[in-house]
Motif scaffolding. Structure first.
Motif, PDB file in Angstrom:
ATOM      1  N   GLU A 125      82.375  32.723  -4.959  1.00 15.55           N
ATOM      2  CA  GLU A 125      80.979  33.062  -5.253  1.00 15.55           C
ATOM      3  C   GLU A 125      80.748  34.333  -4.347  1.00 15.55           C
ATOM      4  N   PRO A 126      81.074  35.619  -4.882  1.00 18.74           N
ATOM      5  CA  PRO A 126      80.465  36.724  -4.143  1.00 18.74           C
ATOM      6  C   PRO A 126      79.265  36.750  -3.682  1.00 18.74           C
ATOM      7  N   ALA A 127      78.429  36.023  -4.569  1.00 22.40           N
ATOM      8  CA  ALA A 127      76.873  36.223  -4.064  1.00 22.40           C
ATOM      9  C   ALA A 127      76.707  35.663  -2.881  1.00 22.40           C
ATOM     10  N   LEU A 128      77.390  34.599  -2.437  1.00 21.48           N
ATOM     11  CA  LEU A 128      77.370  34.135  -1.070  1.00 21.48           C
ATOM     12  C   LEU A 128      77.488  35.186   0.180  1.00 21.48           C
ATOM     13  N   GLY A 129      78.588  36.100   0.190  1.00 22.90           N
ATOM     14  CA  GLY A 129      78.888  37.341   0.703  1.00 22.90           C
ATOM     15  C   GLY A 129      77.710  38.348   0.863  1.00 22.90           C
ATOM     16  N   GLU A 130      77.206  38.313  -0.486  1.00 26.48           N
ATOM     17  CA  GLU A 130      76.023  39.550  -0.813  1.00 26.48           C
ATOM     18  C   GLU A 130      74.871  38.889   0.143  1.00 26.48           C
ATOM     19  N   ALA A 131      74.529  37.607   0.021  1.00 26.39           N
ATOM     20  CA  ALA A 131      73.438  37.089   0.609  1.00 26.39           C
ATOM     21  C   ALA A 131      73.620  37.293   2.267  1.00 26.39           C
ATOM     22  N   PHE A 132      74.718  37.150   2.777  1.00 28.63           N
ATOM     23  CA  PHE A 132      75.246  37.502   4.166  1.00 28.63           C
ATOM     24  C   PHE A 132      74.748  38.741   4.402  1.00 28.63           C
ATOM     25  N   ILE A 133      75.110  39.666   3.684  1.00 25.16           N
ATOM     26  CA  ILE A 133      74.684  41.187   3.900  1.00 25.16           C
ATOM     27  C   ILE A 133      73.445  41.291   3.867  1.00 25.16           C
ATOM     28  N   ALA A 134      72.565  40.915   2.919  1.00 26.20           N
ATOM     29  CA  ALA A 134      71.094  41.020   3.025  1.00 26.20           C
ATOM     30  C   ALA A 134      70.705  40.487   4.190  1.00 26.20           C
ATOM     31  N   ALA A 135      70.918  39.127   4.796  1.00 22.54           N
ATOM     32  CA  ALA A 135      70.577  38.953   6.052  1.00 22.54           C
ATOM     33  C   ALA A 135      70.806  39.686   7.285  1.00 22.54           C
ATOM     34  N   ALA A 136      71.958  40.498   7.216  1.00 22.10           N
ATOM     35  CA  ALA A 136      72.360  41.410   8.270  1.00 22.10           C
ATOM     36  C   ALA A 136      71.247  42.302   8.222  1.00 22.10           C
ATOM     37  N   VAL A 164      87.886  46.513   6.016  1.00 19.70           N
ATOM     38  CA  VAL A 164      86.908  46.716   7.042  1.00 19.70           C
ATOM     39  C   VAL A 164      85.851  47.420   6.636  1.00 19.70           C
ATOM     40  N   LEU A 165      84.785  47.127   6.538  1.00 23.11           N
ATOM     41  CA  LEU A 165      83.460  47.823   6.069  1.00 23.11           C
ATOM     42  C   LEU A 165      82.433  47.975   7.100  1.00 23.11           C
ATOM     43  N   HIS A 166      82.158  49.174   7.280  1.00 22.94           N
ATOM     44  CA  HIS A 166      81.254  49.492   8.470  1.00 22.94           C
ATOM     45  C   HIS A 166      79.700  50.208   7.684  1.00 22.94           C
ATOM     46  N   VAL A 174      75.830  43.330  13.894  1.00 21.45           N
ATOM     47  CA  VAL A 174      76.093  42.177  13.020  1.00 21.45           C
ATOM     48  C   VAL A 174      77.535  42.315  12.698  1.00 21.45           C
ATOM     49  N   VAL A 175      78.259  41.244  13.158  1.00 23.39           N
ATOM     50  CA  VAL A 175      79.658  41.113  12.906  1.00 23.39           C
ATOM     51  C   VAL A 175      79.982  39.969  12.010  1.00 23.39           C
ATOM     52  N   MET A 176      80.813  40.159  11.068  1.00 27.08           N
ATOM     53  CA  MET A 176      80.914  38.960  10.083  1.00 27.08           C
ATOM     54  C   MET A 176      82.262  38.963   9.196  1.00 27.08           C
ATOM     55  N   ARG A 182      68.233  42.436   7.324  1.00 27.74           N
ATOM     56  CA  ARG A 182      66.955  42.128   7.710  1.00 27.74           C
ATOM     57  C   ARG A 182      66.840  41.996   9.253  1.00 27.74           C
ATOM     58  N   MET A 183      67.846  41.558   9.770  1.00 25.41           N
ATOM     59  CA  MET A 183      67.809  41.278  11.174  1.00 25.41           C
ATOM     60  C   MET A 183      68.455  42.548  12.369  1.00 25.41           C
ATOM     61  N   LEU A 184      69.013  43.432  11.786  1.00 26.05           N
ATOM     62  CA  LEU A 184      69.485  44.657  12.357  1.00 26.05           C
ATOM     63  C   LEU A 184      68.186  45.506  12.659  1.00 26.05           C
ATOM     64  N   ALA A 185      68.509  46.043  13.707  1.00 25.54           N
ATOM     65  CA  ALA A 185      67.338  47.172  14.305  1.00 25.54           C
ATOM     66  C   ALA A 185      67.574  48.414  13.517  1.00 25.54           C
ATOM     67  N   PRO A 186      66.699  49.342  13.489  1.00 26.58           N
ATOM     68  CA  PRO A 186      66.976  50.597  12.672  1.00 26.58           C
ATOM     69  C   PRO A 186      68.267  51.344  12.735  1.00 26.58           C
ATOM     70  N   THR A 187      68.593  51.341  14.362  1.00 31.89           N
ATOM     71  CA  THR A 187      69.821  51.910  14.557  1.00 31.89           C
ATOM     72  C   THR A 187      71.039  51.170  14.506  1.00 31.89           C
ATOM     73  N   GLY A 188      70.890  49.801  13.993  1.00 25.99           N
ATOM     74  CA  GLY A 188      71.868  48.821  14.116  1.00 25.99           C
ATOM     75  C   GLY A 188      72.924  49.072  13.227  1.00 25.99           C
ATOM     76  N   GLN A 189      74.033  48.449  13.420  1.00 28.06           N
ATOM     77  CA  GLN A 189      75.301  48.478  12.627  1.00 28.06           C
ATOM     78  C   GLN A 189      75.902  47.141  11.959  1.00 28.06           C
ATOM     79  N   LEU A 190      76.422  47.216  10.929  1.00 28.24           N
ATOM     80  CA  LEU A 190      77.113  46.214  10.412  1.00 28.24           C
ATOM     81  C   LEU A 190      78.795  46.515  10.324  1.00 28.24           C
ATOM     82  N   TRP A 191      79.466  45.299  10.921  1.00 28.22           N
ATOM     83  CA  TRP A 191      80.786  45.282  10.781  1.00 28.22           C
ATOM     84  C   TRP A 191      81.302  44.200  10.077  1.00 28.22           C
TER      85      TRP A 191
END
Length: 325
Positions: free
Chosen positions: A260-271, A313-315, A247-249, A273-282
């Motif tokens: 509202e930082p909570a909006l970005g935090e909601a994006f993080i929670a969504a990421a 940039v956070l990984h 997931v890239v965002m 949920r949708m990532l595979a166990p080996t998935g990565q967020l950028w």
């Protein structure tokens, strides 16, 4: 509860709305439309979050206007060029136009500009804002047209309409050569990051998820790769049909003028949920935003991999779809 400017104007200024449907342009969820007959209202709202909020409340909703209306009400957005476009579109489809907005949204200056083009029927000032109404006038030159910026099509009112967002550019430079087969771009905007993602190896399907229908239409023009799928949706609730490898965002962190930082935090929670166990967020964010704590609640590994004085940039890896603790 104090009455809104719209309610005061309609109930206290002695004018009746013409017969026919009432087009309400760009109201945010929670806007007071109680003075209007709900059966006559058509919400014109390209933002999926607000669109769905009004639809759940029982209003008829459209992404764009169609046909003629008895009256049109414009709720001013922050972007002046977009505000002018909405007013011009309202004038084109209705005889009576009502404009409502805060001073911080340019209500005073727009009132002065409208006075040069049409006869103002009345003005109501309340709660650091203004509501005014008028009929007729030539506003055709206020219509927004697509523009070319750095080789991309953008439109008035979309995020970073004047050029490539520097935070997104930093993120693009940081992405690895391989991101996996299924990748989601959450809050995809007009498609800059999507093009960069599709230039990486291994990507078979890229899901562009964007709540702004106007921005997504731009992305359709900017990203013509057949591997791209376009989804007009709230990224925080969108359900992917497959687990994502990445997931890239560059998540939004404002609602109107309020941070509202909570909006970005909601994006993080969504990421997560949708990532595979080996998935990565950028993820890229303004440096002052405290996303690290939210990331550590959802991911087993979190690190800053690039940044400068303004952005980071956070990984994150090893996602957990269940909140810890």
């Amino acid at each position: 509860m104090s009455q809104s400017r719209l309610t005061l104007a309609l109930e206290g200024h002695g004018f009746d709305l013409p017969e026919g449907e009432i087009a309400v342009f760009a109201p945010r969820a929670g806007a007071d439309l109680g003075a209007l007959e709900r059966a006559r209202v058509r919400i014109i709202q390209p933002n999926r979050v607000d669109y769905e909020a009004f639809r759940r409340a029982g209003y008829a909703c459209d992404v764009v206007e169609a046909g003629r209306y008895g009256a049109a009400i414009v709720f001013l957005p922050r972007a002046k060029q977009l505000a002018r476009d909405l007013i011009a579109r309202a004038v084109a489809v209705a005889d009576l136009v009502i404009v409502d907005g805060q001073k911080t949204e340019g209500a005073d200056s727009l009132l002065k500009e409208c006075k040069k083009r049409a006869e103002i029927g009345g003005v109501l000032s309340k709660a650091h804002g203004k509501l005014f109404w008028f009929q007729g006038g030539d506003f055709n030159d206020w219509r927004a047209v697509p523009t070319q910026v750095d080789g991309f099509v953008t439109r008035a009112g979309v995020f970073s309409a004047d050029g490539i967002d520097p935070a997104s550019r930093l993120l693009a430079k940081t992405l690895p050569a391989k991101l996996g087969r299924n990748v989601a771009d959450l809050g995809a905007g007009w498609g800059y990051l999507a093009r960069e993602i599709l230039a990486r190896e291994t990507v078979e399907t890229l899901y562009l998820v964007e709540a702004d229908h106007v921005a997504l239409d731009c992305a359709r023009e900017n990203v013509t790769d057949p591997r791209a799928e376009f989804h007009w949706a709230d990224a925080t609730t969108w359900e992917a049909r497959a687990r994502m490898d990445a997931v890239v965002m560059n998540p939004p962190f404002h609602t109107g003028r309020s941070a509202e930082p909570a909006l970005g935090e909601a994006f993080i929670a969504a990421a997560a949920r949708m990532l595979a166990p080996t998935g990565q967020l950028w993820l890229v964010a303004n440096r002052h935003l405290p996303y690290e704590a939210a990331l550590r609640e959802r991911f087993g590994a979190v690190e800053e991999v690039a940044g400068d004085g303004r952005f980071k940039v956070l990984h994150a890896a090893r996602p957990s779809r269940v909140r810890r603790g």
